[in-house]
Design an enzyme around this catalytic site. Structure first.
Site, short mmCIF file in Angstrom:
data_model
loop_
_atom_site.label_atom_id
_atom_site.label_comp_id
_atom_site.label_asym_id
_atom_site.label_seq_id
_atom_site.Cartn_x
_atom_site.Cartn_y
_atom_site.Cartn_z
N ASP A 1 -6.90 1.48 -8.12
CA ASP A 1 -5.63 1.88 -7.54
C ASP A 1 -4.46 1.08 -8.10
O ASP A 1 -4.66 -0.05 -8.53
CB ASP A 1 -5.68 1.79 -6.01
CG ASP A 1 -5.99 0.40 -5.48
OD1 ASP A 1 -6.93 -0.24 -5.97
OD2 ASP A 1 -5.29 -0.06 -4.56
N GLU B 1 0.85 -1.19 0.00
CA GLU B 1 0.00 0.00 0.00
C GLU B 1 0.88 1.24 0.00
O GLU B 1 1.87 1.30 0.74
CB GLU B 1 -0.89 0.04 1.25
CG GLU B 1 -1.90 -1.07 1.35
CD GLU B 1 -3.17 -0.82 0.56
OE1 GLU B 1 -3.28 0.24 -0.10
OE2 GLU B 1 -4.05 -1.70 0.60
N HIS C 1 -3.29 -2.86 -8.35
CA HIS C 1 -4.55 -3.52 -8.03
C HIS C 1 -5.50 -3.43 -9.22
O HIS C 1 -6.25 -4.36 -9.51
CB HIS C 1 -5.15 -2.86 -6.78
CG HIS C 1 -6.14 -3.70 -6.06
ND1 HIS C 1 -6.82 -3.22 -4.97
CD2 HIS C 1 -6.56 -4.97 -6.23
CE1 HIS C 1 -7.63 -4.17 -4.52
NE2 HIS C 1 -7.48 -5.24 -5.26
#
Length: 192
Positions: free
Chosen positions: A166, A117, A156
Protein backbone atom coordinates in the site's frame (compact mmCIF):
# COMPACT_ATOMS: atom_id res chain seq x y z
CA UNK A 1 -5.85 25.44 5.80
CA UNK A 2 -5.47 22.83 8.53
CA UNK A 3 -3.92 23.79 11.85
CA UNK A 4 -2.44 21.81 14.72
CA UNK A 5 -2.96 22.49 18.41
CA UNK A 6 -0.98 20.39 20.87
CA UNK A 7 -0.19 17.91 18.04
CA UNK A 8 -3.86 17.42 17.07
CA UNK A 9 -5.32 18.79 13.84
CA UNK A 10 -8.11 21.04 15.06
CA UNK A 11 -10.32 20.40 12.00
CA UNK A 12 -10.13 16.59 12.30
CA UNK A 13 -12.56 14.37 14.17
CA UNK A 14 -10.59 13.11 17.19
CA UNK A 15 -10.93 9.43 18.10
CA UNK A 16 -8.07 8.72 20.53
CA UNK A 17 -6.52 5.27 20.15
CA UNK A 18 -4.91 3.34 23.00
CA UNK A 19 -2.48 1.89 20.44
CA UNK A 20 0.24 4.49 20.78
CA UNK A 21 3.20 5.23 22.96
CA UNK A 22 6.02 7.71 23.43
CA UNK A 23 8.46 8.32 20.60
CA UNK A 24 12.13 8.00 21.56
CA UNK A 25 12.33 11.72 20.75
CA UNK A 26 8.92 13.46 20.51
CA UNK A 27 10.47 16.26 18.43
CA UNK A 28 11.91 13.83 15.85
CA UNK A 29 9.12 13.85 13.27
CA UNK A 30 10.60 13.65 9.77
CA UNK A 31 8.65 11.18 7.63
CA UNK A 32 5.09 10.85 6.29
CA UNK A 33 3.94 7.34 5.43
CA UNK A 34 0.84 6.91 3.24
CA UNK A 35 -1.19 3.72 3.68
CA UNK A 36 -4.59 2.41 2.60
CA UNK A 37 -7.20 0.54 4.59
CA UNK A 38 -10.72 -0.74 4.06
CA UNK A 39 -12.80 -2.85 6.42
CA UNK A 40 -14.08 -5.29 5.41
CA UNK A 41 -11.53 -5.46 2.59
CA UNK A 42 -12.80 -3.60 -0.46
CA UNK A 43 -15.74 -2.04 1.38
CA UNK A 44 -15.89 1.63 2.34
CA UNK A 45 -17.76 3.55 5.02
CA UNK A 46 -18.86 2.23 8.35
CA UNK A 47 -17.27 2.34 11.78
CA UNK A 48 -14.82 -0.54 11.42
CA UNK A 49 -11.52 1.33 11.01
CA UNK A 50 -12.37 3.42 14.08
CA UNK A 51 -13.20 0.22 15.94
CA UNK A 52 -9.98 -1.52 14.87
CA UNK A 53 -7.86 1.41 16.01
CA UNK A 54 -9.86 1.59 19.28
CA UNK A 55 -9.55 -2.16 20.06
CA UNK A 56 -13.30 -2.70 19.92
CA UNK A 57 -13.74 -4.44 16.55
CA UNK A 58 -16.27 -7.26 16.93
CA UNK A 59 -14.68 -10.43 15.51
CA UNK A 60 -18.16 -11.81 14.82
CA UNK A 61 -19.29 -8.83 12.71
CA UNK A 62 -17.55 -10.15 9.57
CA UNK A 63 -15.52 -13.31 8.90
CA UNK A 64 -12.40 -11.26 8.11
CA UNK A 65 -12.59 -9.44 11.43
CA UNK A 66 -11.88 -12.66 13.34
CA UNK A 67 -8.41 -12.63 11.78
CA UNK A 68 -7.56 -9.04 12.76
CA UNK A 69 -9.60 -8.13 15.87
CA UNK A 70 -6.69 -9.10 18.13
CA UNK A 71 -4.26 -6.67 16.45
CA UNK A 72 -3.10 -3.59 18.32
CA UNK A 73 -2.64 -1.08 15.49
CA UNK A 74 -3.26 2.58 14.78
CA UNK A 75 -2.33 5.44 12.52
CA UNK A 76 -2.23 9.12 13.21
CA UNK A 77 -4.83 9.93 10.54
CA UNK A 78 -7.52 8.46 8.28
CA UNK A 79 -8.81 10.28 5.22
CA UNK A 80 -12.22 8.90 4.26
CA UNK A 81 -13.51 8.58 0.69
CA UNK A 82 -15.41 11.88 1.05
CA UNK A 83 -12.29 13.65 2.34
CA UNK A 84 -13.35 13.65 5.99
CA UNK A 85 -10.33 13.65 8.29
CA UNK A 86 -10.01 11.62 11.48
CA UNK A 87 -7.11 11.63 13.93
CA UNK A 88 -6.37 8.80 16.36
CA UNK A 89 -2.94 9.63 17.80
CA UNK A 90 -1.32 13.02 18.48
CA UNK A 91 1.65 13.54 16.19
CA UNK A 92 4.19 13.72 19.02
CA UNK A 93 3.24 10.14 19.97
CA UNK A 94 4.24 6.97 18.13
CA UNK A 95 1.30 5.38 16.30
CA UNK A 96 1.60 1.69 15.42
CA UNK A 97 1.25 1.73 11.62
CA UNK A 98 4.54 0.90 9.89
CA UNK A 99 5.58 -2.32 11.59
CA UNK A 100 8.94 -3.72 10.52
CA UNK A 101 10.21 -0.94 8.29
CA UNK A 102 13.31 0.85 7.05
CA UNK A 103 13.85 4.28 5.47
CA UNK A 104 17.30 5.44 4.42
CA UNK A 105 18.97 2.62 6.35
CA UNK A 106 17.09 3.52 9.54
CA UNK A 107 14.72 0.92 10.97
CA UNK A 108 11.57 1.34 13.06
CA UNK A 109 9.92 4.12 11.09
CA UNK A 110 7.16 4.44 13.69
CA UNK A 111 9.76 6.19 15.85
CA UNK A 112 9.89 9.22 13.53
CA UNK A 113 6.98 8.92 11.08
CA UNK A 114 3.42 10.17 10.85
CA UNK A 115 1.07 7.53 9.44
CA UNK A 116 -1.80 8.57 7.15
CA UNK A 117 -4.36 5.97 6.12
CA UNK A 118 -6.50 6.56 3.05
CA UNK A 119 -9.77 4.68 2.94
CA UNK A 120 -9.23 2.49 -0.09
CA UNK A 121 -7.42 -0.46 -1.61
CA UNK A 122 -4.36 -1.04 -3.75
CA UNK A 123 -6.53 -1.36 -6.87
CA UNK A 124 -9.45 1.09 -6.48
CA UNK A 125 -8.66 4.70 -7.45
CA UNK A 126 -8.68 7.16 -4.59
CA UNK A 127 -11.04 10.15 -4.72
CA UNK A 128 -10.24 13.73 -5.58
CA UNK A 129 -11.51 14.71 -2.12
CA UNK A 130 -8.93 12.39 -0.56
CA UNK A 131 -6.07 13.88 -2.55
CA UNK A 132 -7.25 17.41 -1.71
CA UNK A 133 -7.34 16.59 2.01
CA UNK A 134 -4.00 14.78 1.81
CA UNK A 135 -2.36 17.86 0.30
CA UNK A 136 -3.78 20.07 3.06
CA UNK A 137 -2.63 17.60 5.71
CA UNK A 138 0.88 17.30 4.28
CA UNK A 139 1.13 21.10 4.19
CA UNK A 140 -0.01 21.38 7.81
CA UNK A 141 2.38 18.66 8.97
CA UNK A 142 5.35 20.20 7.17
CA UNK A 143 4.55 23.61 8.71
CA UNK A 144 4.28 22.12 12.19
CA UNK A 145 7.23 19.74 11.86
CA UNK A 146 9.95 21.30 9.69
CA UNK A 147 12.00 18.10 9.94
CA UNK A 148 9.70 16.61 7.29
CA UNK A 149 11.64 17.33 4.09
CA UNK A 150 10.09 17.49 0.64
CA UNK A 151 11.45 14.03 -0.14
CA UNK A 152 10.10 12.46 3.06
CA UNK A 153 6.64 11.50 1.79
CA UNK A 154 6.49 7.78 1.03
CA UNK A 155 4.16 4.83 0.82
CA UNK A 156 4.13 1.87 3.17
CA UNK A 157 5.37 -0.12 0.17
CA UNK A 158 8.53 2.01 0.10
CA UNK A 159 9.52 1.37 3.73
CA UNK A 160 8.43 -2.28 3.88
CA UNK A 161 9.01 -3.59 0.33
CA UNK A 162 8.03 -7.19 -0.21
CA UNK A 163 5.94 -7.11 2.97
CA UNK A 164 3.50 -4.28 2.18
CA UNK A 165 2.01 -3.02 -1.09
CA UNK A 166 0.00 0.00 0.00
CA UNK A 167 -1.04 2.51 -1.01
CA UNK A 168 -0.59 0.49 -4.19
CA UNK A 169 -0.83 1.00 -7.93
CA UNK A 170 -4.18 2.82 -7.65
CA UNK A 171 -2.48 5.66 -5.76
CA UNK A 172 -1.52 8.49 -8.12
CA UNK A 173 1.88 9.66 -6.88
CA UNK A 174 2.40 11.92 -9.90
CA UNK A 175 -1.00 13.51 -9.26
CA UNK A 176 -0.07 14.07 -5.61
CA UNK A 177 3.18 15.79 -6.59
CA UNK A 178 1.30 17.99 -9.09
CA UNK A 179 -1.27 18.97 -6.45
CA UNK A 180 1.47 19.73 -3.93
CA UNK A 181 3.35 21.82 -6.51
CA UNK A 182 0.16 23.75 -7.29
CA UNK A 183 -0.07 24.58 -3.58
CA UNK A 184 3.58 25.58 -3.21
CA UNK A 185 4.88 22.23 -1.98
CA UNK A 186 7.27 19.64 -3.40
CA UNK A 187 6.34 19.00 -7.00
CA UNK A 188 8.52 16.20 -8.25
CA UNK A 189 8.11 12.48 -7.76
CA UNK A 190 10.12 11.74 -4.65
CA UNK A 191 9.30 8.01 -4.42
CA UNK A 192 10.99 6.72 -7.56
Amino acid sequence: MLTLDNHWVTQARHIPSPNANARPDPADIRLIVVHNISLPPGEFGGPYVDQLFSNCLDPAAHPYFATIAHLKVSAHFLICRDGALRQYVPCDQRAWHAGQSCWRDEENCNDFAVGIELEGTDTVPFTSAQYDQLVLLIQALRRAYPGIAADAIVGHEHIAPGRKTDPGPAFDWDGLWRRLAAHGGPGENRTS
